[in-house]
Design a protein around this motif. Structure first.
Motif: not given
Length: 278
Positions: A120-123, A127-129, A221-222
């Motif tokens: 349910v959390s925005p992607a 990603a930032v976390a 992460l790339r």
């Protein structure tokens, strides 16, 4: 002499789905299929840029895909990360579902809610976390970082699938196995797992697809030495303007479709073999 009472016969077949719901379902299916009807023909285009309808037929884009090491390396990276993610997420999600099936009350509901947060959390928030955490742990640009991040967002899918399979599981079977001297691990392997194998398999497939298609976390992460297929596709549109993405997208659609359909076909063939012959 009394006259027989006539009973009103009910129709043999009753369609529980109204016609308007079928129309809505058809429109939704068409909405999801429509992009594929544009992408696949463009993958056989002879044009050097994005053009629809294609001016001619050519396999040049597929040749570019299978001869370009950048595309092949990104494809291999995606399969590696998705396979490891499916294995880890299936293990963790199945263990969580089995453990929560024996719990009731607020604690069980709280744990289920926490495990469902990644869905349910925005992607971009996830990603930032992940990026901030992995920077300190030096996991950015590594296979381990990709697998751990993708596992976090794939576990809820496995949890939902296995929990649904456990809904029809009879807990008395475990008591019977324990009364015969089976350990908890042996009871799970020989009793629980065979009965919920379909839920485990479905959860593993969803975990693989979620990891294979994930792009937001992968962008964070790339690294120059390691990037997945969705990231390379993103770069081909935003940086390089490479029409090879049409071939890559078509191959991904085919691969995902096969991954979804193959277990159904194998299950159907296994079921037909079990049916007794007249």
């Amino acid at each position: 002499m009394s006259t027989p009472v006539r009973t009103r016969r009910r129709p043999d077949t009753i369609d529980p789905i109204p016609w308007w719901l079928k129309v809505v379902g058809g429109l939704v299916i068409a909405f999801f299929i429509l992009p594929t009807l544009f992408v696949i023909p463009m993958s056989f285009s002879s044009a050097t840029t994005f053009q629809f309808p294609p001016p001619g037929f050519s396999l040049r884009l597929y040749e570019n895909f299978f001869t370009n090491p950048i595309w092949l390396d990104s494809l291999g990276n995606s399969f590696l990360v998705a396979s490891l993610t499916a294995l880890l997420a299936t293990t963790v999600g199945t263990a969580a579902a089995v453990a929560l099936s024996g719990l009731d009350g607020r604690l069980a509901r709280l744990v289920r809610t926490v495990l469902m947060v990644p869905i349910v959390s925005p992607a971009i928030v996830v990603a930032v976390a992940v990026y901030i955490s992995f920077l300190g742990w030096r996991l950015t640009g590594t296979v381990t970082g990709y697998v751990l991040a993708h596992t976090a967002i794939a576990v809820p899918y496995v949890l939902v699938s296995v929990t649904g399979a456990l809904g029809g599981f009879d807990q008395r079977l475990l008591k019977a196995a324990a009364s015969l001297g089976a350990s908890p691990l042996k009871s799970f392997v020989q009793v629980t797992m065979p009965l919920i194998s379909r839920g485990i398999l479905t959860g593993g497939i969803f975990a693989f697809i979620v990891s294979f298609d994930e792009v937001v976390i992968a962008l964070f992460l790339r690294s120059p030495l390691f990037q997945t297929m969705p990231v390379q596709m993103y770069n081909s549109v935003t940086v390089e303007i490479d029409p090879t993405i049409s071939a890559a997208s078509s191959l991904m659609v085919v691969a995902v479709t096969i991954i979804f359909i193959l277990p159904q076909l194998l299950r159907g063939r296994a079921g037909s073999r079990r049916e007794p012959r007249p």
